[in-house]
Enzyme design. Sequence first.
Site, mmCIF file in Angstrom:
data_model
loop_
_atom_site.group_PDB
_atom_site.id
_atom_site.type_symbol
_atom_site.label_atom_id
_atom_site.label_comp_id
_atom_site.label_asym_id
_atom_site.label_seq_id
_atom_site.Cartn_x
_atom_site.Cartn_y
_atom_site.Cartn_z
ATOM 1 N N ARG A 176 -7.277 -1.312 106.896
ATOM 2 C CA ARG A 176 -7.766 -2.229 105.853
ATOM 3 C C ARG A 176 -6.894 -3.475 105.737
ATOM 4 N NH1 ARG A 176 -11.048 1.515 105.776
ATOM 5 N NH2 ARG A 176 -11.218 0.531 107.769
ATOM 6 N N SER A 253 -14.632 0.963 97.692
ATOM 7 C CA SER A 253 -13.387 1.639 97.313
ATOM 8 C C SER A 253 -12.441 0.645 96.643
ATOM 9 C CB SER A 253 -12.690 2.196 98.551
ATOM 10 O OG SER A 253 -13.533 3.125 99.181
ATOM 11 N N GLU A 355 -7.672 -2.214 97.267
ATOM 12 C CA GLU A 355 -8.230 -2.638 98.558
ATOM 13 C C GLU A 355 -8.811 -4.060 98.494
ATOM 14 O OE1 GLU A 355 -10.630 0.192 100.892
ATOM 15 O OE2 GLU A 355 -12.093 -1.413 101.095
HETATM 16 C C1 LIG Z 1 -20.926 -0.836 97.683
HETATM 17 C C2 LIG Z 1 -19.809 -1.295 98.605
HETATM 18 C C3 LIG Z 1 -19.428 -0.524 99.679
HETATM 19 C C4 LIG Z 1 -18.392 -0.950 100.548
HETATM 20 N N1 LIG Z 1 -18.036 -0.155 101.600
HETATM 21 C C5 LIG Z 1 -17.056 -0.549 102.442
HETATM 22 C C6 LIG Z 1 -16.680 0.267 103.557
HETATM 23 O O1 LIG Z 1 -17.245 1.328 103.784
HETATM 24 N N2 LIG Z 1 -15.665 -0.167 104.353
HETATM 25 C C7 LIG Z 1 -15.044 -1.350 104.139
HETATM 26 O O2 LIG Z 1 -14.130 -1.680 104.912
HETATM 27 N N3 LIG Z 1 -15.392 -2.153 103.106
HETATM 28 C C8 LIG Z 1 -16.374 -1.785 102.256
HETATM 29 N N4 LIG Z 1 -16.720 -2.581 101.186
HETATM 30 C C9 LIG Z 1 -16.008 -3.834 100.967
HETATM 31 C C10 LIG Z 1 -16.717 -5.076 101.509
HETATM 32 O O3 LIG Z 1 -18.099 -4.871 101.633
HETATM 33 C C11 LIG Z 1 -16.191 -5.507 102.876
HETATM 34 O O4 LIG Z 1 -14.812 -5.735 102.820
HETATM 35 C C12 LIG Z 1 -16.881 -6.784 103.369
HETATM 36 O O5 LIG Z 1 -16.459 -7.075 104.687
HETATM 37 C C13 LIG Z 1 -16.609 -8.014 102.510
HETATM 38 O O6 LIG Z 1 -17.474 -9.043 102.941
HETATM 39 P P1 LIG Z 1 -17.865 -10.246 102.008
HETATM 40 O O7 LIG Z 1 -18.636 -11.197 102.839
HETATM 41 O O8 LIG Z 1 -18.538 -9.744 100.784
HETATM 42 O O9 LIG Z 1 -16.430 -10.839 101.652
HETATM 43 P P2 LIG Z 1 -15.984 -11.546 100.280
HETATM 44 O O10 LIG Z 1 -15.916 -10.524 99.206
HETATM 45 O O11 LIG Z 1 -16.797 -12.752 100.026
HETATM 46 O O12 LIG Z 1 -14.494 -11.971 100.657
HETATM 47 C C14 LIG Z 1 -13.490 -10.988 100.803
HETATM 48 C C15 LIG Z 1 -12.182 -11.677 101.228
HETATM 49 O O13 LIG Z 1 -12.362 -12.238 102.514
HETATM 50 C C16 LIG Z 1 -12.191 -13.653 102.474
HETATM 51 N N5 LIG Z 1 -13.232 -14.213 103.356
HETATM 52 C C17 LIG Z 1 -14.556 -13.943 103.350
HETATM 53 N N6 LIG Z 1 -15.163 -14.615 104.341
HETATM 54 C C18 LIG Z 1 -14.197 -15.334 104.961
HETATM 55 C C19 LIG Z 1 -14.188 -16.254 106.049
HETATM 56 N N7 LIG Z 1 -15.304 -16.566 106.717
HETATM 57 N N8 LIG Z 1 -13.000 -16.814 106.414
HETATM 58 C C20 LIG Z 1 -11.849 -16.514 105.751
HETATM 59 N N9 LIG Z 1 -11.808 -15.675 104.718
HETATM 60 C C21 LIG Z 1 -12.969 -15.090 104.333
HETATM 61 C C22 LIG Z 1 -12.376 -14.054 101.015
HETATM 62 O O14 LIG Z 1 -11.649 -15.248 100.725
HETATM 63 C C23 LIG Z 1 -11.796 -12.852 100.315
HETATM 64 O O15 LIG Z 1 -10.400 -12.950 100.315
HETATM 65 C C24 LIG Z 1 -17.740 -2.181 100.308
HETATM 66 C C25 LIG Z 1 -18.141 -2.964 99.212
HETATM 67 C C26 LIG Z 1 -19.160 -2.527 98.368
HETATM 68 C C27 LIG Z 1 -19.584 -3.388 97.196
#
Ligand SMILES: Cc1cc2nc3c(=O)[nH]c(=O)nc-3n(C[C@H](O)[C@H](O)[C@H](O)COP(=O)(O)OP(=O)(O)OC[C@H]3O[C@@H](n4cnc5c(N)ncnc54)[C@H](O)[C@@H]3O)c2cc1C
Length: 363
Positions: A176, A253, A355
């Site tokens: 992570r 998580s 996380e």
């Molecule tokens: C219901 C649920 C289930 C989930 N299950 C999992 C799982 O099983 N495993 C897991 O690993 N995660 C899980 N997650 C967490 C999450 O979905 C992942 O980490 C996902 O990759 C985040 O993507 P996002 O586009 O929403 O990022 P955001 O929430 O928009 O951003 C997250 C971080 O990344 C940065 N960021 C985003 N895009 C970029 C970019 N293009 N360049 C630079 N920085 C960037 C942001 O600034 C922020 O710091 C879950 C979340 C939810 C709500």
Amino acid sequence: MSDVSAHPATETRAADSTTLAEYTTLRLGGPAGRIEIAASAEEIVQKVQQARLRDEEVLILAGGSNVVIGDAGFPGTVVLVRSRGLRVVAEDADTVTVRVEAGEPWDDLVAATVANGWSGLECLAGIPGSAGATPIQNVGAYGQEVAETIVGVGVYDRAEGTLGRIEAADCGFAYRSSVFKYSERWVVLSVDFRLARSPLSGPVRYAELARTLGVEPGDAVPLADARAAVLRLRAGKGMVLDADDPDTRSVGSFFTNPVLDRQAYELLRERAADLGEPPHWPGAGDTVKVSAAWLIDKAGFAKGHPGPEGVAISSKHTLALTNRGGTASTAALIALARDIRDGVHARFGVPLHPEPVLVNCAV
Ligand SMILES: Cc1cc2nc3c(=O)[nH]c(=O)nc-3n(C[C@H](O)[C@H](O)[C@H](O)COP(=O)(O)OP(=O)(O)OC[C@H]3O[C@@H](n4cnc5c(N)ncnc54)[C@H](O)[C@@H]3O)c2cc1C
């Protein structure tokens, strides 16, 4: 080369609100100074550069599924990543390398790879958010993580003002985590995944998934079966976004599984002697990874455990903290997170770490 045309945009909501809660899966977060939508890699770079010229801080936000934003919001510019598209950039008899724009919805990408007979992402089905965010915390689930298939990341370097590529070996991928997490430097513009041409999944490593599929750990199954089983398991735990299910109003998580050295693990065993062996797995090197969900549950925080203002532990998953009514404040969620962290520490002496990325707030 195969042409996998990009999916139609699944969401191009205009930035008609400056309340960041609108853009996060937790539905939490105060106002932004300014919100800009970037629909291509060029626009992402442009918006970041323009903010810099205005001397404003920048927050990159994509699906908003892994951030907790404070009630005071973010005073600078929020760049919403909405670029789309994927294409094959290299292929041979056994593999294809797919370049995916940062804003491509992750689950659509997984579905497309499964449909094309490309193996390597199938167990990551149902994870919300964007493809470009997956390297940030080396997204993983059900025995797979993106570090296994990412070969390079296209970036904009905010420190140097240049475009570049970071090879997988330099991404610092760990559990992570990566060089991108909490980085002020890198904006991910695209991600290259090298996938196997195979109708079958990789070896199923996760015991619960193997049981669901009726196979032995290590067996392979048809890609579509793996994806469907993962989606079923995830839905049962509130881990697939569902607007009608308050258990999914979360960041997934909230705490990572603690990674302990041998000595710390022995201390935990002593403190948990009355409960039996804590669930654990081998971590990197000589470390032991312990189940955060088990620690939380055994410290007295069961599924559904309430906090203030209608925040609560999900009724389906001990690790998910939820904004059930959709009306809570970030302060309330943080208060619940602190209670849990302090309770686990008092009971077991093990520190829990959040996380998600915390923006203008702290646990
Ligand atoms: C219901 C649920 C289930 C989930 N299950 C999992 C799982 O099983 N495993 C897991 O690993 N995660 C899980 N997650 C967490 C999450 O979905 C992942 O980490 C996902 O990759 C985040 O993507 P996002 O586009 O929403 O990022 P955001 O929430 O928009 O951003 C997250 C971080 O990344 C940065 N960021 C985003 N895009 C970029 C970019 N293009 N360049 C630079 N920085 C960037 C942001 O600034 C922020 O710091 C879950 C979340 C939810 C709500």
